[in-house]
Scaffold this motif. Structure first.
Motif, mmCIF file in Angstrom:
data_model
loop_
_atom_site.group_PDB
_atom_site.id
_atom_site.type_symbol
_atom_site.label_atom_id
_atom_site.label_comp_id
_atom_site.label_asym_id
_atom_site.label_seq_id
_atom_site.Cartn_x
_atom_site.Cartn_y
_atom_site.Cartn_z
ATOM 1 N N LEU A 21 0.585 -1.145 0.035
ATOM 2 C CA LEU A 21 -0.150 0.058 0.029
ATOM 3 C C LEU A 21 0.867 1.261 -0.014
ATOM 4 O O LEU A 21 0.678 2.199 -1.067
ATOM 5 C CB LEU A 21 -0.990 0.070 1.391
ATOM 6 C CG LEU A 21 -1.923 1.198 1.413
ATOM 7 C CD1 LEU A 21 -2.727 1.363 0.174
ATOM 8 C CD2 LEU A 21 -2.723 1.188 2.704
ATOM 9 N N PHE A 22 1.989 1.255 0.847
ATOM 10 C CA PHE A 22 2.663 2.653 0.981
ATOM 11 C C PHE A 22 3.731 2.648 -0.115
ATOM 12 O O PHE A 22 4.101 3.737 -0.550
ATOM 13 C CB PHE A 22 3.533 2.373 2.442
ATOM 14 C CG PHE A 22 2.367 2.953 3.360
ATOM 15 C CD1 PHE A 22 2.051 4.277 3.532
ATOM 16 C CD2 PHE A 22 1.686 1.994 4.103
ATOM 17 C CE1 PHE A 22 1.154 4.589 4.816
ATOM 18 C CE2 PHE A 22 1.005 2.205 5.246
ATOM 19 C CZ PHE A 22 0.664 3.559 5.278
ATOM 20 N N SER A 23 4.191 1.498 -0.601
ATOM 21 C CA SER A 23 4.950 1.560 -2.026
ATOM 22 C C SER A 23 4.134 2.001 -3.119
ATOM 23 O O SER A 23 5.050 2.986 -3.700
ATOM 24 C CB SER A 23 5.572 0.034 -2.330
ATOM 25 O OG SER A 23 6.472 -0.208 -1.470
ATOM 26 N N VAL A 24 3.047 1.705 -3.363
ATOM 27 C CA VAL A 24 2.318 2.246 -4.476
ATOM 28 C C VAL A 24 1.947 3.715 -4.253
ATOM 29 O O VAL A 24 2.146 4.808 -5.225
ATOM 30 C CB VAL A 24 1.139 1.300 -4.579
ATOM 31 C CG1 VAL A 24 0.151 2.072 -5.814
ATOM 32 C CG2 VAL A 24 1.360 0.040 -5.146
ATOM 33 N N LEU A 25 1.762 3.948 -2.896
ATOM 34 C CA LEU A 25 1.349 5.555 -2.572
ATOM 35 C C LEU A 25 2.420 6.341 -2.862
ATOM 36 O O LEU A 25 2.451 7.457 -3.468
ATOM 37 C CB LEU A 25 0.868 5.490 -0.998
ATOM 38 C CG LEU A 25 0.236 6.784 -0.533
ATOM 39 C CD1 LEU A 25 -0.967 7.283 -1.464
ATOM 40 C CD2 LEU A 25 0.107 6.674 0.981
ATOM 41 N N GLU A 26 3.559 5.967 -2.441
ATOM 42 C CA GLU A 26 4.776 6.841 -2.808
ATOM 43 C C GLU A 26 5.245 6.796 -4.090
ATOM 44 O O GLU A 26 5.555 8.203 -4.676
ATOM 45 C CB GLU A 26 6.131 6.034 -2.022
ATOM 46 C CG GLU A 26 5.950 6.364 -0.629
ATOM 47 C CD GLU A 26 7.147 5.606 0.381
ATOM 48 O OE1 GLU A 26 8.030 5.065 -0.507
ATOM 49 O OE2 GLU A 26 7.334 5.548 1.549
ATOM 50 N N ILE A 27 5.006 5.745 -4.960
ATOM 51 C CA ILE A 27 5.059 5.958 -6.460
ATOM 52 C C ILE A 27 4.162 6.881 -7.010
ATOM 53 O O ILE A 27 4.729 7.754 -7.882
ATOM 54 C CB ILE A 27 5.019 4.574 -6.931
ATOM 55 C CG1 ILE A 27 6.208 3.794 -6.504
ATOM 56 C CG2 ILE A 27 5.111 4.612 -8.458
ATOM 57 C CD1 ILE A 27 6.095 2.407 -6.789
ATOM 58 N N MET A 28 3.001 6.958 -6.803
ATOM 59 C CA MET A 28 1.719 7.469 -7.402
ATOM 60 C C MET A 28 1.979 9.102 -6.952
ATOM 61 O O MET A 28 1.712 10.018 -7.804
ATOM 62 C CB MET A 28 0.382 6.984 -7.064
ATOM 63 C CG MET A 28 0.221 5.614 -7.501
ATOM 64 S SD MET A 28 -1.416 4.937 -7.300
ATOM 65 C CE MET A 28 -2.265 6.195 -8.414
ATOM 66 N N LEU A 29 2.683 9.363 -5.641
ATOM 67 C CA LEU A 29 2.783 10.598 -5.312
ATOM 68 C C LEU A 29 3.980 11.359 -5.752
ATOM 69 O O LEU A 29 4.506 12.221 -5.076
ATOM 70 C CB LEU A 29 2.595 10.922 -3.727
ATOM 71 C CG LEU A 29 0.955 10.429 -3.271
ATOM 72 C CD1 LEU A 29 0.927 10.521 -1.870
ATOM 73 C CD2 LEU A 29 -0.180 11.295 -3.860
ATOM 74 N N GLY A 30 4.881 10.661 -6.578
ATOM 75 C CA GLY A 30 6.135 11.279 -6.966
ATOM 76 C C GLY A 30 7.304 11.013 -6.300
ATOM 77 O O GLY A 30 8.142 11.696 -6.331
ATOM 78 N N GLY A 31 7.105 9.802 -5.471
ATOM 79 C CA GLY A 31 8.251 9.470 -4.658
ATOM 80 C C GLY A 31 8.933 8.445 -5.069
ATOM 81 O O GLY A 31 9.768 7.799 -4.420
ATOM 82 N N ARG A 32 9.279 8.040 -6.465
ATOM 83 C CA ARG A 32 9.998 7.221 -6.901
ATOM 84 C C ARG A 32 11.380 7.339 -6.810
ATOM 85 O O ARG A 32 12.151 6.235 -6.246
ATOM 86 C CB ARG A 32 9.593 6.903 -8.374
ATOM 87 C CG ARG A 32 8.429 6.804 -8.934
ATOM 88 C CD ARG A 32 8.355 6.514 -10.399
ATOM 89 N NE ARG A 32 9.115 5.530 -10.958
ATOM 90 C CZ ARG A 32 9.208 5.421 -12.387
ATOM 91 N NH1 ARG A 32 8.425 5.953 -12.978
ATOM 92 N NH2 ARG A 32 9.989 4.566 -12.756
ATOM 93 N N ARG A 33 11.844 8.503 -6.747
ATOM 94 C CA ARG A 33 13.360 8.804 -6.420
ATOM 95 C C ARG A 33 13.631 8.859 -4.980
ATOM 96 O O ARG A 33 14.875 9.088 -4.604
ATOM 97 C CB ARG A 33 13.796 10.024 -7.261
ATOM 98 C CG ARG A 33 13.716 9.903 -8.533
ATOM 99 C CD ARG A 33 14.313 11.101 -9.352
ATOM 100 N NE ARG A 33 13.823 10.995 -10.782
ATOM 101 C CZ ARG A 33 14.461 11.800 -11.726
ATOM 102 N NH1 ARG A 33 14.972 12.873 -11.422
ATOM 103 N NH2 ARG A 33 14.228 11.736 -13.151
ATOM 104 N N ALA A 34 12.663 8.950 -4.127
ATOM 105 C CA ALA A 34 12.811 9.302 -2.688
ATOM 106 C C ALA A 34 13.374 7.813 -1.847
ATOM 107 O O ALA A 34 12.744 6.594 -2.546
ATOM 108 C CB ALA A 34 11.620 9.888 -1.816
ATOM 109 N N THR A 35 13.778 7.804 -0.852
ATOM 110 C CA THR A 35 14.152 6.679 -0.160
ATOM 111 C C THR A 35 13.105 5.928 0.360
ATOM 112 O O THR A 35 12.164 6.712 1.032
ATOM 113 C CB THR A 35 15.376 6.950 0.807
ATOM 114 O OG1 THR A 35 16.460 7.461 0.300
ATOM 115 C CG2 THR A 35 15.675 5.645 1.557
ATOM 116 N N SER A 36 12.924 4.969 0.296
ATOM 117 C CA SER A 36 11.711 4.018 1.003
ATOM 118 C C SER A 36 11.591 4.055 2.382
ATOM 119 O O SER A 36 12.916 3.901 2.951
ATOM 120 C CB SER A 36 11.645 2.725 0.330
ATOM 121 O OG SER A 36 10.613 1.820 0.937
#
Length: 315
Positions: A99-114
């Motif tokens: 859930l939070f992996s997809v949420l970070e990706i969709m909110l533009g956080g692909r380059r941010a550290t998980s």
């Protein structure tokens, strides 16, 4: 000493009784449907969150219903779905890591550290995203069933505590399917809990052995795979002749040495791809002066014609 032996004997007897009670029939056809579901889910997830994940089957277990639900982490987003026309329910568990992996990706956080998720109650936005993910997965699962047993899965409610979800009696035969999705440096899991012990007609069909062949029409993922394979470049190696010589003779070769290959101009050339013989060809030259090979005989194994097609052969 005798007391210890009695305890061990009783434990063994209890284990044997429990194993006999939990020795549920496997569903070979359903396992094939799960494999098809994994292929179909990749393009659906790519269309939803712009990244095509690598999806693998983490586990597929036959368990009593209560044991299957005990493995569900809490809190998780548990979508309770009705199966029409089976008149039954199943659970689609969107685990927090997904859930939070997809949420970070969709909110533009692909380059941010998980970030590491800290257990807490889900917000309204997180619940909405989780329901959308569950609906997407359930729709794809329903389409994977369509050629064997038509069914439609529709989310009825959302839960976060697995103890509050009662889909069947505690000892009902249940299939637990857990998938791992890898999005570049992020990953997550989905779990499906499908009680089949109450589905007499359906489980009988799914328990039939799968005898091979295709389940039905081509899925979009299979079409994409075929298109990608068709556009792949391969290196063809033309082997003129292969001979065996003593090593001492090879070591005595000098510049200008003539090696007799034992072949004539009519000897066919062996065409190979990845060290696999593919065809025999004749050696020649095109009008523009380029060297060329003309295929004269295929070395690929002949495939049996499908039912309803004529067997066409040529010399």
């Amino acid at each position: 000493m005798s007391v210890a032996k009695n305890i061990a004997a009783e434990s063994l007897e209890e284990a044997m009784i429990r194993h006999a009670r939990e020795n549920f029939d496997r569903l070979p056809t359903l396992e094939i449907i799960v494999d098809r579901f994994l292929l179909a889910l990749v393009p659906q997830m790519k269309a939803y969150c712009t990244i095509a994940p690598e999806i693998e089957l983490a586990s597929l277990d036959y368990l009593p219903y209560e044991d299957a639900m005990e493995t569900v982490s809490s809190p998780s987003l548990i979508a309770i779905a009705a199966a029409d026309p089976w008149d039954s329910q199943l659970a689609c568990v969107i685990e927090p890591d997904l859930l939070f992996s997809v949420l970070e990706i969709m909110l533009g956080g692909r380059r941010a550290t998980s970030r590491v998720w800290t257990p807490r109650n889900l917000t309204a936005i997180e619940q909405k995203l989780g329901r959308q993910l569950a609906d997407l997965c359930l729709a794809t699962l329903g389409s994977s069933f369509s050629d064997i047993i038509p069914v439609h899965f529709a989310t009825q409610s959302l839960e976060s505590n697995p103890r509050s979800v009662l889909l069947a009696a505690p000892r009902t035969a249940t299939l637990r399917i857990r998938l791992k999705l890898q999005f570049e440096d992020r990953s997550g899991h989905i779990t499906f809990v499908l009680p089949y012990g109450t589905l007499d007609d359906v489980s009988a069909k799914l328990a039939q052995p799968f005898l091979g062949g295709r389940l039905g029409g081509d899925s979009s993922s299979r079409s994409d795979m075929n298109a990608q394979i068709s556009g792949t470049n391969v290196t063809i190696t033309g082997m003129m002749q292969e001979i065996s010589l003593p090593l001492h003779e090879v070591l005595n070769w000098t510049v200008g040495e003539v090696i007799d290959l034992g072949m004539t101009i009519d000897t066919p050339v062996l065409g190979m791809v990845n060290a696999q013989p593919m065809f025999h060809a004749s050696f020649g030259q095109r009008n523009n002066g380029a060297l060329a090979l003309r295929v004269i005989r295929s070395l690929l194994p002949k495939t049996e014609p499908e039912e309803g097609q004529d067997d066409v052969s040529s010399d």
